[in-house]
Structures are given as structure tokens and as C-alpha cells.
Design an enzyme around this catalytic site. Structure first.
Site, PDB file in Angstrom:
ATOM      1  N   HIS A 130       3.403   6.710  -6.727  1.00 50.07           N
ATOM      2  CA  HIS A 130       3.608   7.479  -6.980  1.00 50.07           C
ATOM      3  C   HIS A 130       3.706   8.724  -6.886  1.00 50.07           C
ATOM      4  O   HIS A 130       3.175   9.811  -7.425  1.00 50.07           O
ATOM      5  CB  HIS A 130       1.612   8.006  -6.658  1.00 50.07           C
ATOM      6  CG  HIS A 130       0.735   8.635  -6.864  1.00 50.07           C
ATOM      7  ND1 HIS A 130      -0.675   8.747  -6.164  1.00 50.07           N
ATOM      8  CD2 HIS A 130       0.865   9.198  -8.543  1.00 50.07           C
ATOM      9  CE1 HIS A 130      -0.871   9.821  -7.324  1.00 50.07           C
ATOM     10  NE2 HIS A 130      -0.602  10.211  -7.937  1.00 50.07           N
TER      11      HIS A 130
ATOM     12  N   HIS B 277       2.147   4.419  -3.161  1.00 51.04           N
ATOM     13  CA  HIS B 277       2.244   6.531  -2.553  1.00 51.04           C
ATOM     14  C   HIS B 277       3.191   6.572  -2.643  1.00 51.04           C
ATOM     15  O   HIS B 277       3.733   7.096  -3.682  1.00 51.04           O
ATOM     16  CB  HIS B 277       1.953   6.561  -0.587  1.00 51.04           C
ATOM     17  CG  HIS B 277       0.222   6.200  -0.301  1.00 51.04           C
ATOM     18  ND1 HIS B 277      -0.795   6.631  -1.694  1.00 51.04           N
ATOM     19  CD2 HIS B 277      -0.190   5.783   0.734  1.00 51.04           C
ATOM     20  CE1 HIS B 277      -1.299   6.454  -0.773  1.00 51.04           C
ATOM     21  NE2 HIS B 277      -1.861   5.748  -0.044  1.00 51.04           N
TER      22      HIS B 277
ATOM     23  N   HIS C  44       1.007  -1.065  -0.330  1.00 53.18           N
ATOM     24  CA  HIS C  44      -0.193  -0.098   0.447  1.00 53.18           C
ATOM     25  C   HIS C  44       0.965   1.414  -0.354  1.00 53.18           C
ATOM     26  O   HIS C  44       0.981   2.089  -0.735  1.00 53.18           O
ATOM     27  CB  HIS C  44      -0.783   0.384   1.153  1.00 53.18           C
ATOM     28  CG  HIS C  44      -1.866   1.212   1.591  1.00 53.18           C
ATOM     29  ND1 HIS C  44      -3.260   1.272   1.427  1.00 53.18           N
ATOM     30  CD2 HIS C  44      -1.853   2.474   2.074  1.00 53.18           C
ATOM     31  CE1 HIS C  44      -3.368   2.301   1.734  1.00 53.18           C
ATOM     32  NE2 HIS C  44      -2.693   3.521   2.124  1.00 53.18           N
ATOM     33  N   GLU C  45       1.736   1.004   0.734  1.00 52.74           N
ATOM     34  CA  GLU C  45       2.339   2.631   0.865  1.00 52.74           C
ATOM     35  C   GLU C  45       3.960   2.956  -0.134  1.00 52.74           C
ATOM     36  O   GLU C  45       3.718   3.690  -0.367  1.00 52.74           O
ATOM     37  CB  GLU C  45       3.384   2.020   2.429  1.00 52.74           C
ATOM     38  CG  GLU C  45       2.359   2.815   3.616  1.00 52.74           C
ATOM     39  CD  GLU C  45       1.659   3.812   3.412  1.00 52.74           C
ATOM     40  OE1 GLU C  45       2.405   4.705   2.714  1.00 52.74           O
ATOM     41  OE2 GLU C  45       0.556   3.397   4.039  1.00 52.74           O
TER      42      GLU C  45
END
Length: 595
Positions: A395, A392, A388-389
């Protein structure tokens, strides 16, 4: 599971390297002085911007200041989060916050000045000065705020209130991270030990029901003891939001929060309504949970235990990283090479240590690289958190590389898409590569719980925020009783009638840090729904979607969030993306019930 009693014990390659921002504290102090000088310089532009050139000089220096301030603030924040008990780091962060307020005050004249120009004059300035083309979109975007910007004097007063207005959030953060002492639980050797957050996330999933009950009671104990203090901080935060919305002439606190992203409030309301229209599979899942656990009364501390017993996967960090690389291979070689850079370059802080900030996050620092905080526990949840992290992080990395500073930071609204696409690819990879029927059931169960937590729970939180802000807008006093009643009735509505409520249930609101960032949590749900759509297409081998998704990751804030998503084929102004993802949830529950 590896536990460390101090940060010094953690191997170097599992700690982030903050010298990438500042080689030493002296450089931080030098930048502090530089920012003070730049702020003073910018202040002198007040009343002296009369043409395109002076406007350009102001904006250029303002961007330079913002670049340095961002680095300075990030460094102080990351240092504090390594150990929230460390007073030296706290003083750096405190100074950074004060400096930030002084900078806001120094430039508070600019927005009222800009909006005092008529649009034709501004366009004339832009045409006469080549350098202004770079700032053009931002300058014209400012006119959208015209009705919400006050006079120069009023703006200066508001900017000086910045620190005071953030006090409720700061106070809750101190209670929640530094001061809170959880109750005691029975350790493996039969002795009583103080519960930690990391232990709680493990124990609440334990197959031994008494252990779950004991940890649940111990976890909620300080929140119930501090209920009035925490109700006071949350009430103050909500009132601040409502007051600021009024001062700035927004119809409501909700519409103020949505304004920056240009999201109509119908998108927020539609999300809540669509979720409620499709709540039946969630209630069905709660019933399956009760049956599977063979309990007479289903309690909240039964809601996190995996329904497939005996499947405790231990996934060490190195192995988790390798699984992530394999799972995300559909996103292409470039994506994977960035992930390897995160590990080799020490962008990730891996382990839980005493005093370290709880949870996990990614912080992109423009001109440096992203930094990722984890509290890795060598289990399936931690694998999902890592994936998940890192979503980010990539991105942030791609947006910084492909966008100028002015557009590099993406809106939170689109942030959760990047992280959740990764999670969907991971669950798909795990299910495809697992032959063991019990582990497959366990993974399916995990993804249903993930879906519930990221979508339904966040929508419930979003409705709690909406209701409590509406009460404040009507002048209804907010206190423990009001928060308890509101939270309890929503919890029942979303989770169904199968659950027997312990007293702790209604205090759920008291432990949620996101409530101090108004109307933030709904973005998890819209992001999750968008990501389900995109990941499904990518897994089907749709090259157009893959290409448009990778372009989306490079686009920062070069357009409004809803527009950026439309380019990938997701239109959140309609109920379809939400309905599609909820259909997927129904299918998952159906499949799980058959297994």
C-alpha cells in the site's frame, strides 16, 4: 525456532538495509543542518506572504523540508527500534524529536495566517500562480479547520508544548519496551528463566495448562507491580487529549480524533452498537472453547490456546514467504513482484533479538521505500503477521509511486484494509490447499481467533477509550480502580459469563500501547470488516472489485477515507459492511462447531 542472543548473529539478508536512507551518519548530520536552515528560512515568511508567488515559494520550501525531515526522523526511529537499549541511537531520535518541535514552532504562524485570508483572496492567489494548483486541495481543506485554529501566538505556544504532550506516550514506551522485566517461567530443562514477549506469545498457546498459567502470571506481574505508574501515564495521555480538544473547540476528544478523516462519530458508535447486537456467536465460541478444553473453569489463560491439539505447524521464514506469494496470487503479477522486491532488497527486518522493539509494523519512507519490522517466530501467527505487514508495505509503495508527495501518505483509517485483505486471502489459500482434517480445523480455529482479536477485541478497546475519555470530560478522576472496573466490565460483556476472572484480567488496559494514540484501534475493526467484504468479492473472481481495490491501493490520501472505500463498493456510513462481516463470523463458528 531460531533464537539469536545478539543482532550480529542474524544473517544479513534477514536485516533491513538502512543505508537506503542514509549511506552513513555524516549524511544524517548534513540533513540535520539543512533542516535547521530551511526552518529558519520558512520562519522569515511570517508577515511576508502577500501574493500567489510568495505563497507558492513558502509551500514549495515547506514540502522540501518535510521530505528531508521525514527521512531524518524515520532513520533515527528505525535505528532505535533495532535495539531500544542502544543509547547512541536514542540520542539521534531525541535530536530528531527536538528538531521536529523547532520546525513546528517555525511554521506555526502559517495556519492562522492562511485562515485569516478570506476564501476569495486565496482563490485569487491560486489563479494567479500556476504552481499553486498542486497545493490547491490542501489549501482549501484547511478551511475546514477554521473553527479549530487559534491565534498565531497561541499556535506557537502549542507547537512548543509538542514534546511535553507526548511525554506520557514516550514514558509508557520506555517502560514497555526497555525497562519492563517479566517474571520467571520454567524452561525446558526445569530451570527458571526470565519470560520474554516472544516466549509469552508461544507459551500462552501451549497445550500444557500449567505452562499457560505460569506464563500468564509472569507476564502480568510487572504490569500489576507498575499499575500506579502506568495508570498515571494513561490518565495523563487521556487528559491531554481532552484538554487539546477543548483548547481547539471540538465538541469532544472523540470528534477531534475523527475530524481529520471526516468520519462522523455515528460511524464509531454504529461500529460498537452493531458489534454488540451480533455478540451471540462470540459467546457461543467461548462456550465451545470451554467444552473443547474440558475445564471446569475457563480462565483468561485458556483463551489463546488452539482448540485443535497436536497441530503445531513449524513454518520457517523462507517457507512462509513462499506461502505468502502463492496465497496473494489473486492480486496479480505486479503485486507479487513488489513483494519479491521487499525480500531481495532487504526492506524487512525479520528476527527477534534482545532489546529490539516488540511487535511488528510497516513504515513507508517517501522517496525511499517501505521498511517492515517483524519478530518472526517460525509459526502460523508469524506467517499471518508477515502477510499483514506486507499488505501495508505494498500500500505504501503503490501510493508513493502513484501519488505526489502531498497525497502519498494514506490515512490509518484505510491502512488496515490493505493488510486484512491479505490475511483473508491467506486463510482461504491455506484452507483450500489443506487435506488434513485436523489441520483444517486448526486453521478455522486460527481464523476465528484472528477475527475475534482484530474485530471484537479492538471494538472492546474502542469502547474502553470512549468511556474513559467521557469520564475525563466530566471531570471524573482516572486511576487504577477506574481503569480496572471499566476494563473488567467490558471484558465480561464481550467475552460472556463462561470465564472465571483471575485478578490479572482487569489489568488488561495497562499493556496496550495503542491507547496512547487516541481513538486509533477502532480502525482495525472497520478495516477488517471492509476487507472481509473486498476479499470475498476478489475470491469470487469479481474483476471490477479487483481493479477498484488495486486503484484504491494507489490512491494514498487523494480523497477522504470513507469516499475512497465507497469507490470499492464499501459504505461504512451504513451498518451493512459490519453486519456482513459479523454474519461471516457466525458462519465460521457454526462450521467449526460442526467439525
Amino acid at each position: 525456532m531460531t533464537t539469536y542472543s545478539s543482532r550480529n548473529e542474524v544473517p544479513l539478508h534477514e536485516k533491513w538495509n538502512l543505508t537506503d536512507i542514509y549511506a552513513d551518519h555524516c549524511k544524517w548530520e548534513e540533513d540535520y543542518v539543512l533542516i535547521e536552515k530551511l526552518a529558519e528560512k520558512l520562519k522569515h515568511y511570517d508577515g511576508k506572504i502577500h501574493d500567489g508567488n510568495s505563497l507558492y515559494q513558502y509551500l514549495k520550501q515547506s514540502e522540501e523540508l518535510s521530505f528531508v525531515l521525514n527521512k531524518l526522523y524515520a532513520y533515527a526511529m528505525l535505528k532505535v527500534d533495532e535495539n531500544t537499549r542502544e543509547t547512541k541511537a536514542q540520542s539521534y531520535l531525541e535530536r530528531a524529536k527536538q528538531l521536529s518541535v523547532r520546525v513546528s514552532s517555525a511554521i506555526s504562524f502559517f495556519m492562522p495566517f492562511l485562515l485569516s485570508l478570506d476564501e476569495e483572496t486565496l482563490k485569487g492567489y491560486i489563479e494567479s500562480e500556476d504552481g499553486l494548483e498542486y497545493f490547491k486541495e490542501d489549501l482549501l481543506e484547511s478551511y475546514r479547520y477554521k473553527a479549530h485554529v487559534l491565534t498565531k501566538e497561541q499556535e506557537e505556544v502549542l507547537s512548543q508544548l509538542g514534546e511535553a504532550l507526548s511525554a506520557p506516550s514516550h514514558t509508557f514506551g520506555m517502560i514497555n519496551n526497555a525497562d519492563i522485566k517479566f517474571g520467571e517461567v520454567t524452561g525446558d530443562n526445569g530451570e527458571k528463566v526470565e519470560l520474554t514477549r516472544g516466549m509469552y506469545s508461544k507459551l500462552i498457546e501451549d497445550e500444557d495448562r500449567e505452562k499457560r498459567r505460569e506464563s500468564y502470571k509472569a507476564y502480568y506481574q510487572p504490569y500489576m507491580q507498575l499499575k500506579n505508574s502506568i495508570a498515571s501515564t494513561l490518565s495523563a495521555a487521556i487528559k491531554n487529549n481532552v484538554t487539546m480538544a477543548r483548547i481547539r473547540h471540538y465538541p469532544s476528544a472523540l470528534e477531534k480524533a475523527l475530524f481529520g478523516d471526516k468520519v462522523p462519530k455515528e460511524v464509531y458508535e454504529n461500529l460498537i452498537q452493531t458489534a454488540k447486537n451480533h455478540i451471540a456467536p462470540l459467546h457461543r465460541y467461548t462456550r465451545i472453547r470451554k467444552e473443547k478444553l474440558k475445564v471446569d473453569e475457563l480462565r483468561q489463560y485458556d483463551m489463546s490456546v488452539p482448540l485443535v491439539s497436536g497441530v503445531k505447524q513449524v513454518i520457517p521464514y523462507e517457507e512462509a514467504f513462499g506461502m505468502m506469494i502463492n496465497a496473494l496470487s489473486p492480486l496479480g503479477e505486479n503485486y507479487l513482484s513488489i513483494l519479491n522486491e521487499f525480500k531481495d532488497g532487504r526492506y524487512i527486518d525479520v528476527r527477534e533479538t534482545p532489546g529490539k522493539r516488540s511487535g511488528a509494523y510497516n513504515l513507508g519512507v517517501y522517496g525511499v521505500h517501505p521498511f517492515i519490522l517483524l519478530n518472526h517466530q517460525d509459526d502460523l501467527d508469524s506467517l499471518f503477521t508477515l502477510v499483514h505487514e506486507c499488505g501495508h508495505g505494498v500500500h505504501s509503495m503503490l501510493s508513493s509511486e502513484h501519488q505526489p508527495q502531498i497525497n502519498a501518505r494514506y490515512s490509518i483509517f484505510v491502512a488496515e484494509v490493505a493488510s486484512t485483505v491479505n490475511e483473508v486471502l491467506l486463510i482461504n489459500y491455506l484452507l483450500n490447499n489443506e487435506k488434513d482434517a485436523e489441520i483444517r480445523k486448526h486453521l478455522l480455529n486460527h481464523f476465528i481467533d484472528q477475527f475475534k482479536g482484530t474485530f471484537f477485541t479492538q471494538v472492546m478497546f474502542a469502547e474502553f477509550e470512549m468511556k474513559t475519555h467521557e469520564m475525563a470530560e466530566k471531570g471524573i478522576p482516572l486511576n487504577v480502580e477506574v481503569f480496572n472496573q471499566t476494563y473488567e466490565s467490558l471484558f465480561r460483556e464481550y467475552n460472556g459469563d463462561e470465564i472465571v476472572f483471575d485478578d490479572e484480567v482487569k489489568f488488561g488496559w495497562s499493556r496496550i500501547p495503542h491507547f496512547y494514540r487516541p481513538f486509533y484501534v477502532y480502525k482495525y475493526a472497520t478495516g477488517f470488516a471492509s476487507a472481509i467484504h473486498l476479499a470475498t468479492k476478489i475470491l469470487e473472481g469479481d474483476q471490477t472489485t479487483l481493479h477498484s481495490y488495486l486503484e484504491f491501493l494507489k490512491s494514498g490520501s487523494s480523497d477522504y477515507p470513507l469516499e475512497l472505500l465507497k469507490k470499492t463498493g464499501v459504505d461504512l456510513t451504513t451498518p451493512f459492511p459490519i453486519e456482513n462481516s459479523l454474519k461471516k463470523f457466525g458462519v465460521l463458528v457454526e462450521e467449526f462447531s460442526k467439525l
